[in-house]
Structures are given as structure tokens and as C-alpha cells.
Scaffold this motif. Structure first.
Motif: not given
Lengths: 500, 217
Positions: A300-308, A393-402, A330-338
């Protein structure tokens, strides 16, 4: 003991004893009536005043909270409006870059088309050659009568033929010239069409820009309203925050369900890594559960940074302030980790399936039945692996409603706080009034107990008042009579004086 | 506010990770099953197998199980049929359970009746093993008629320190003599119960094999 005290005052007469006691009590209460009334009144008044003071301070707190809520709400609204306007300008910029960047070439095309049309038009405007001037002279000669001369007749006939030929040639030349002009005009048609199309596309682009401009205007208007701190803006923003709160809450609830499913996929295989019977200290929390939750939290934290990093959310101002190059990194690093975590989770999901199958087989052995291999065993295995891979990947989008939830929660909790404080004020005031009412009832109840001496007092007072009236009435009458006689004598004196 | 939320979340994660580093098993069971192989009892091994299957299905990773016979001289390592502390990894634990079950079945097929019944010796051996496991809950399950018959010269009449162990007598069969005088049966049970309780142990009797979950009550 107390009962005996009440009934044993007069030996053998309990009722009389009680009566004596009650009479004594009533007398004491009658004597102490005034101070007791004052005491009760002062007590309830002081309580009511204290409660009023409390209510006032709570009201003050409510007002402060309301003002603070308003400030926060307007600040949030302003920020949101700024973001919307910024976004609209970005769209306009994209539109201008995409459409208006082609304008130089479009202009060139238009100029070329206009030049061609102009050339064609100029060519089509060329007048066909007129018949020669000498024809008029020949026409005049041809009209001379031959007077029967055959030579003259022949000459004239030749002239006539020559004239006819020349006319025919002129007509032919004229027709040819007209045909050429028509051809030139016909060639102009596609240029006209092309020109019309070009102008239509320009019109469409300009219309798109106009629409965007209208949207920006309306957003600027709402931004201005927020800046002017208009009441209706506040109401609008409050309502919007409530809606956002419930929608984002619903989305987060669904995300929690997703997290639970994810947790179920990961928790069992984590037992293989951290041990099945390890607990956190002396608590009943299993270490494997915590490890599974940790993996999900990291995702989820990776998703947050990705969306950010892609600018969808703005929870971390530091990331937003970074330049595009770093954000892209940052985007590519987070995506890789994800991706890595998704792979890990997919393998854990597969491992879970294997462990579950092993456990099932063991339980079958222990229950004494033959181990049966279920048909299409691979389907749940693949399903679990796919779920394990996609859920991060689905959980990465939690950043938006959060983000929406966090922003709207501030407003909603503020509104709730204001409502609670208001209810507290109402309750305190109500309590103060109830206590004051109880005091009044107590006073009346006190008087009810001593109603006999009070009645006696009233009747005594009435009687004294009547006798006092009588005492006051007699001198008053006498005084009135004296006054009357004095008036009469003075009148008589006046009349006598007048007669004189 | 969002910063507070995020810093709280991160702190919580760090704390949980630190706790995870010092995690330890909370409760741990160890079960020692004593099987009387004297006389007719050896023919009731199917019931023992049922209980062993229940134990294997119930015990978790990190817990221990042992099976030993009660014969003429039970205070000996050679009487232990199988003993195992299950691995912390569930897959390994499952493999161990399969191996244990095989040992039990092998023991059941090769069982030989013994001449004497040294229950005290078996209990002493069990207590020793259970203390070594450092389990928080210790159980001794006894499949026997509880009639001790020892060789001449053996000393078994002394108090035993059970050290909080739960002693569960399962399927205590009645002897022929018990039918003549049923008080003997009760006296035997009472004597063992008193001996266990005096030694700081807990005594329980379960004759109904359909409610084995009562062992853990």
C-alpha cells in the motif's frame, strides 16, 4: 431505634407521639421557612448560574471550532479549486500545443490554396479577343449597292464571304476562350473545398478552446467566491466534503475487503518463514499474521508513492515539489518494487495452495480415509496466483480514496464536533433549568408540609389588615370633611371678595 | 493531519517489526502417551491409534508428542516408541506427523504382551521427557487398567513430583476382579488420583473416546 423514638414519646400512645413529633417538626419548619427558602433558592440559582457559565464557555468553544472548520474548509476548497484551474490550464496548454502547433503549416496551406484560387480566378477573368476593327469598314463597304455591276457585285460578295468567315472564326475563338475559363473555374472547386475543410477544423479547435475557457471562467468564479469566503461556498464545500467522505469511506471499506483477501493469501505461507506458533510477546497476535500485514502495508505504501509520483494524489508535498525527472525516477522505482512484491505474493499464493493441499491430505490420512486428488486441481492454484499478482496493483489505487477520506474526515469530524458541542450546550442549559425547577418545586413542597401554620398566618394577616384599614379609614374621613369645609369657606370668601 | 497519520502508520510498522524480531511461542503443549502392553490390553491398540491420530491432528508446530509402552521395566529410553517436537514450519511438521503415524502403526503391528506393568516407571520417564520439552502445558495420557504389577525388588512406592502435569487416564478397563468387587476399581482410580494430586499434578479420567477434546479442558 428511630421508630421507637417517634412512637415512644408518650407511653402507650404511639399515634399521639407521632402527632406531637410532627407538630413540633411543622412548627420548626414554619419558623425556619424563610432561611430554608433562601437557602434552596440560592443553591439552585448558583447551580444554574454555574451551568450557564459552562454553557457559555462551551458555546465559545463551539464558535471557535466552527470558525476553524470554516477556515479549514475554505482553505481546502481554495486548494482544490486551484488544482482544478491548474488542471484546466494544463488541458488548454495541451490543446494549444496539439492543435495550434500545426497553425504555421495550416496557414501555409491556406495561403497556397488562396494563391492558386487567385491565379485561377485571374486567368478565368481574361477577356476573349474582340473581332478586328477593319470589319466595320468592310461592313460599311459591303452595304454599298452594286447598281447592277457584276464586278462590284462580285467584290461585295467576296467581302461578304470574308466577313462571314471572320465572324465564324471570332465565335469559335470566343467559345474556346469561354471553355478554358470554365475549365479553370472547375479546377478551383477542390481548392475551395479544401479551404472550407481547413476553416471548419480551425473553427472546431477554436470552439474546443472556447468551451475550456468557459469551464475555466466558472471555476474562477467559484474560486473567487471561496476567496471572498461566501456563505454559500462554505455550504457547498461542506456538502461536497460529506459526499466525498461517504464515497471514499465506501471505497476504503471495499479496499479493506481486498486487503483481507490478500491477507488470507499470504498469512498461511508466512508461517513457513516466521514459524507457525510464534506470537508477539505475550499477546495472542501471531507473528505470521503480522508479517503478512507488513507485506500488505508495504504494498500500500508503494502504491501511495506511485500515485504521488504521477501526481494523482498530493499527500506528500516533498514529492510534489520534486522536478519531473526525479518524479519519473520514483515512479519507475516504485513500479519495479510493486512488480517484485506482486511476484512474491503470487508465489506465496501458490505455496499457500500447496500447503493447504498437504494439510488436507494429512487430515485425510489421520481420519483413516484414502487421500483423493480432486479433479482440476490446477484451477484454484492458478486463480490464487493470479489474485496474488493483481491484488497489489489494485491496492495501489487505495491512495486515491485514502486522500479523499483524510481530507473529508477533517471536515466531517469538525462538523461532528460542532454538533456535539451544540448538543452539550443544549443539555447543560436544560439541566440548569431542570435544577432551578426542582428548587421551585422543593420550596412549594416545603410550604405544602407547613400549610396549616401558613393558612393560620394568612388569616391572621387578613384580619390585621382589616382592622388596620378601619383604623386608617376614620382619620381619613375626618380629614376629608375638614378639607371640604375649608374648600367651601374659601369659596364663600372668594364670592364675597367678588361682590365687593 | 495527513503527516500525523502517515508518521503514525510508519511508527506502528517499525514497532511491529521490532516486536516481530523478539517474538516467541506463547503456549506450547507436550503430550506423552503411555500404552500398557501387558495382558489383554495389548489387543486394544486400535483405540490407541485413534487417540494418536487425534493428537497428531490437534498438536501444532512447535509442540511435542511421544509414545511409549508400559512393560516390565518402563523407566527406560528403550520403551519410547516415537517422540517428536514438530517443526515450526507447517510443511515440515506435516511430514513429521506422517512419519510419526507410520511409527505408531509399525509399533501396533509388532506389539508383544509384557509380563509386568511398571506404570510408575513409565510416568517417571514421561515426566522427565516433558520437563525437557519446556512446554507450558504438559499432558501424560495413560492407556492402562492402572493395576501396577512390578518385578520383585523394584522400588516404586514413593511420591512423584508431577510439576503441574495433567495426567489423563483413558479407557481404563475393568478387570475380572473388579466385577467381583467393583470397589477395587474405584479404589485403584482414587489411589492414582491421590498420588498425582499429591505430586502437584492434575488427574482426569476419560473413558468415552468420542469426547477426547475433554483432555484439554
Amino acid at each position: 431505634m428511630t421508630f421507637e423514638l417517634w412512637t415512644g414519646l408518650i407511653t402507650g400512645q404511639p399515634a399521639l407521639s407521632v402527632l406531637v413529633w410532627l407538630s413540633g417538626l411543622i412548627v420548626v419548619m414554619y419558623v425556619a421557612r424563610q432561611p430554608v427558602h433562601q437557602m434552596i433558592l440560592s443553591l439552585v440559582r448558583s447551580i444554574r448560574n454555574t451551568l450557564r457559565l459552562m454553557a457559555q464557555s462551551v458555546m465559545l468553544a463551539e464558535k471557535q471550532l466552527r470558525n476553524r472548520n470554516r477556515e479549514v474548509l475554505l482553505a481546502q476548497g481554495q486548494e482544490h479549486a486551484e488544482r482544478s484551474i491548474e488542471r484546466e490550464f494544463q488541458r488548454v496548454e495541451a490543446l494549444v500545443n496539439r492543435d495550434l502547433s500545426g497553425y504555421p503549416s495550416l496557414q501555409r496551406d491556406l495561403e497556397e490554396q488562396i494563391t492558386r484560387i487567385d491565379e485561377d480566378y485571374t486567368q478565368s477573368g481574361e477577356v476573349p479577343p474582340k473581332p478586328p476593327e477593319w470589319l466595320k469598314a468592310i461592313e460599311a463597304v459591303a452595304e454599298i449597292p452594286d447598281n447592277g455591276s457584276s464586278v462590284v457585285g462580285k467584290i461585295l460578295s467576296d467581302i461578304h464571304n470574308t466577313l462571314k468567315k471572320s465572324l465564324h472564326k471570332s465565335i469559335q475563338e470566343y467559345r474556346r476562350a469561354n471553355r478554358e475559363r470554365h475549365n479553370l473555374l472547375k479546377k478551383m472547386m477542390p481548392y475551395w473545398r479544401s479551404l472550407t475543410n481547413s476553416l471548419n477544423s480551425v473553427e472546431k479547435k477554436i470552439t474546443g478552446l472556447e468551451q475550456r475557457a468557459a469551464i475555466i471562467d466558472s471555476q474562477m468564479q467559484s474560486y473567487e467566491n471561496i476567496r471572498q469566503q461566501a456563505d454559500f461556498s462554505e455550504r457547498l464545500l461542506s456538502s461536497s466534503s460529506m459526499t466525498q467522505f461517504f464515497i471514499s469511506g465506501l471505497a476504503l471499506g471495499l479496499a479493506l475487503v481486498g486487503m483481507y483477501v490478500n491477507f488470507q493469501l499470504v498469512a498461511l505461507p508466512m508461517e513457513e518463514m516466521v514459524g507457525a506458533s510464534s506470537y508477539l510477546g505475550s499477546s495472542s497476535i501471531r507473528a505470521s499474521d503480522v508479517a503478512a500485514l507488513f507485506i500488505i502495508s508495504v504494498e500500500i505504501i508503494l502504491g501511495l508513492f506511485l500515485m504521488e509520483s504521477v501526481g494523482v494524489t498530493r499527500l506528500f508535498p516533498i514529492i510534489n515539489l520534486l522536478d519531473d525527472h526525479k518524479r519519473k525516477a520514483i515512479f519507475w522505482i516504485m513500479l519495479t518494487f510493486l512488480f517484485i512484491f506482486s511476484g512474491i505474493e503470487a508465489s506465496l499464493a501458490y505455496m499457500r495452495d500447496m500447503l493447504a493441499a498437504d494439510r488436507e491430505a494429512l487430515s485425510q490420512i489421520l481420519s483413516g480415509t484414502d487421500v483423493a486428488e480432486p479433479a482440476l486441481r490446477w484451477i484454484p492454484s492458478v486463480g490464487q496466483m493470479v489474485m496474488g499478482f493483481t491484488l497489489p496493483f489494485v491496492l495501489a489505487f487505495v491512495a486515491i480514496p485514502l486522500e479523499s477520506f483524510i481530507y473529508s474526515f477533517r471536515t466531517v469530524s469538525g462538523l461532528l464536533g460542532v454538533w456535539l458541542l451544540h448538543m452539550l450546550v443544549v443539555s447543560i442549559r436544560f439541566m440548569g433549568n431542570v435544577i432551578y425547577g426542582i428548587g421551585r418545586i422543593l420550596i412549594n413542597a416545603y410550604d405544602l408540609v407547613i400549610f396549616i401554620p401558613l393558612k393560620l398566618e394568612n388569616s391572621f394577616k387578613k384580619r390585621s389588615a382589616v382592622s388596620l384599614e378601619k383604623l386608617v379609614e376614620k382619620p381619613a374621613k375626618k380629614y376629608a370633611e375638614i378639607e371640604l369645609s375649608e374648600n367651601i369657606s374659601s369659596k364663600v370668601d372668594e364670592l364675597k371678595e367678588a361682590e365687593r | 493531519m495527513k503527516r500525523i497519520f502517515l508518521s503514525l502508520g510508519l511508527s506502528l510498522t517499525v514497532v511491529l517489526m521490532l516486536l516481530l524480531g523478539c517474538s516467541e511461542p506463547r503456549s506450547k503443549k507436550a503430550v506423552y502417551v503411555l500404552v500398557d502392553t501387558s495382558g489383554t490390553y495389548s489387543q486394544q491398540f486400535e483405540k490407541v491409534q485413534g487417540v494418536m491420530r487425534y493428537m497428531l491432528g490437534t498438536l501444532l508446530s512447535g509442540e511435542s508428542l511421544a509414545l511409549a509402552r508400559i512393560d516390565s521395566e518402563s523407566f527406560s529410553e528403550k520403551d519410547i516408541v516415537a517422540r517428536m517436537s514438530f517443526d515450526l514450519r507447517p510443511s515440515m511438521a506435516n511430514a513429521q506427523k506422517r512419519a510419526f503415524l507410520e511409527s505408531v502403526e509399525k509399533f501396533g503391528s509388532d506389539i508383544l504382551p509384557s509380563k509386568y506393568t511398571d506404570i510408575t516407571g513409565g510416568l517417571l520417564q514421561a515426566i522427565e521427557y516433558l520437563n525437557e520439552t519446556k512446554a507450558t502445558e504438559k499432558y501424560i495420557l495413560i492407556f492402562s487398567d492402572l493395576k501396577e504389577e512390578i518385578k520383585q525388588g523394584q522400588v516404586r512406592d514413593f511420591p512423584i513430583n508431577f510439576n503441574g502435569t495433567h495426567v489423563v487416564a483413558i479407557n481404563v478397563t475393568k478387570l475380572q476382579s473388579d466385577n467381583v468387587d467393583p470397589r477395587e476399581y474405584q479404589q485403584r482410580l482414587d489411589a492414582w488420583a491421590a498420588r498425582v494430586k499429591q505430586g502437584n499434578g492434575d488427574w482426569k479420567l476419560i473413558n468415552d473416546l468420542n469426547r477426547l477434546e475433554a483432555i484439554w479442558d
